[in-house]
Design an enzyme around this catalytic site. Structure first.
Site, PDB file in Angstrom:
ATOM      1  N   HIS A 148       0.834  -1.204   0.000  1.00 43.31           N
ATOM      2  CA  HIS A 148       0.000   0.000   0.000  1.00 43.31           C
ATOM      3  C   HIS A 148       0.875   1.263   0.000  1.00 43.31           C
ATOM      4  O   HIS A 148       0.650   2.192  -0.784  1.00 43.31           O
ATOM      5  CB  HIS A 148      -0.924  -0.045   1.227  1.00 43.31           C
ATOM      6  CG  HIS A 148      -1.797   1.154   1.392  1.00 43.31           C
ATOM      7  ND1 HIS A 148      -3.176   1.104   1.322  1.00 43.31           N
ATOM      8  CD2 HIS A 148      -1.499   2.461   1.663  1.00 43.31           C
ATOM      9  CE1 HIS A 148      -3.666   2.318   1.513  1.00 43.31           C
ATOM     10  NE2 HIS A 148      -2.682   3.154   1.728  1.00 43.31           N
ATOM     11  N   GLU A 149       1.881   1.302   0.887  1.00 46.19           N
ATOM     12  CA  GLU A 149       2.742   2.488   0.980  1.00 46.19           C
ATOM     13  C   GLU A 149       3.602   2.635  -0.265  1.00 46.19           C
ATOM     14  O   GLU A 149       3.848   3.748  -0.728  1.00 46.19           O
ATOM     15  CB  GLU A 149       3.619   2.433   2.240  1.00 46.19           C
ATOM     16  CG  GLU A 149       2.855   2.392   3.555  1.00 46.19           C
ATOM     17  CD  GLU A 149       1.783   3.454   3.678  1.00 46.19           C
ATOM     18  OE1 GLU A 149       1.978   4.575   3.178  1.00 46.19           O
ATOM     19  OE2 GLU A 149       0.725   3.155   4.260  1.00 46.19           O
TER      20      GLU A 149
HETATM   21 NI    NI Z   1      -2.488   5.198   2.215  1.00 42.44          NI
END
Ligand code: NI
Length: 192
Positions: A148-149
Site C-alpha cells: 500500500h505504501e
Molecule cells: Ni495510504
C-alpha cells in the site's frame, strides 16, 4: 511536529516520487515528524507524498496491529513478523504468492474502507535511514502495508483497484473528501 495529511484530490498523491540522497535536508527531523504524524493518526504506514513531499520515502509500523491480534487473527496470520521500518528509495522487485483480500483504508482517504486483493508476499529493495541497502521479502499484513505504501510513492491509491461499480459507489465520498467535506481527528491538507 505533527504534519497535516494530504487529502485525496491533491495532485501530490498522483506523483511518481523521486529518490533522495544522504544530503537531503534534515532527514532526521523529517523522519521524527513522520513517525509522530503516523502515531497521532493511529496509522500503520505513512508515505512522504501524504505529507506533501514527492520523495521515495515511507514508514511502516505493524508492531501494534500484530500485538493486538485476537485468537482468530493469530490462526489466520500464524507467521506474522511485525516490523518498524523506514523505507528509502524503495524499488519493488516482485509481488508473489496467492491473492488474498484485506480491508484497506488510507489516512488520505478517511472513512473509506474497501476489500482489496493483493498477492501475499512482496520482495523489495530499499535503503534504511542510514542509506544502507537492503533486499528482503515480507509477507502477511506487513507485506500488505508495504504494498500500500509503495503504491503511494508510485502515485497510486488503493481505490484504483476497485471495480467500476464499487468506484461509482464510492464516488460521492471521494468527491466530498476532495472538497474538504470530511471530519477527521487529525489535521488534513485539502487542495481545493
Ligand atoms: Ni495510504
Amino acid at each position: 511536529m505533527i504534519l497535516p495529511i494530504v487529502a485525496y484530490g491533491s495532485p501530490m498523491l498522483r506523483k511518481v516520487c523521486d529518490d533522495i540522497t544522504p544530503d537531503y535536508g534534515d532527514l532526521k527531523k523529517l523522519l521524527d515528524d513522520m513517525w509522530e504524524t503516523l502515531y497521532n493518526s493511529n496509522g500503520v504506514g505513512l508515505a512522504a507524498p501524504q505529507i506533501n513531499k514527492p520523495i521515495r520515502l515511507f514508514l511502516v509500523d505493524t508492531v501494534q496491529i500484530v500485538a493486538d491480534f485476537n485468537e482468530e487473527d493469530k490462526k489466520e496470520y500464524p507467521n506474522e513478523e511485525p516490523i518498524k521500518q523506514v523505507f528509502i528509495n524503495a524499488r519493488k522487485i516482485e509481488d508473489t504468492g496467492d491473492m488474498w483480500t484485506y480491508n484497506e483504508g488510507c489516512l488520505s482517504i478517511p472513512k473509506v474502507r474497501e476489500d482489496i486483493r493483493r498477492q501475499q508476499k512482496v520482495r523489495i529493495a530499499y535503503m534504511d535511514e542510514n542509506f544502507k541497502e537492503h533486499e528482503a521479502v515480507f509477507h502477511g499484513i506487513t507485506a500488505r502495508v508495504i504494498q500500500h505504501e509503495y503504491d503511494h510513492i508510485e502515485g497510486k491509491l488503493f481505490i484504483d483497484y476497485l471495480s467500476p461499480l464499487k468506484k461509482r459507489l464510492a464516488k460521492k465520498k471521494l468527491d466530498d473528501i476532495s472538497k474538504g467535506k470530511v471530519r477527521t481527528d487529525y489535521r488534513m491538507l485539502f487542495s481545493k
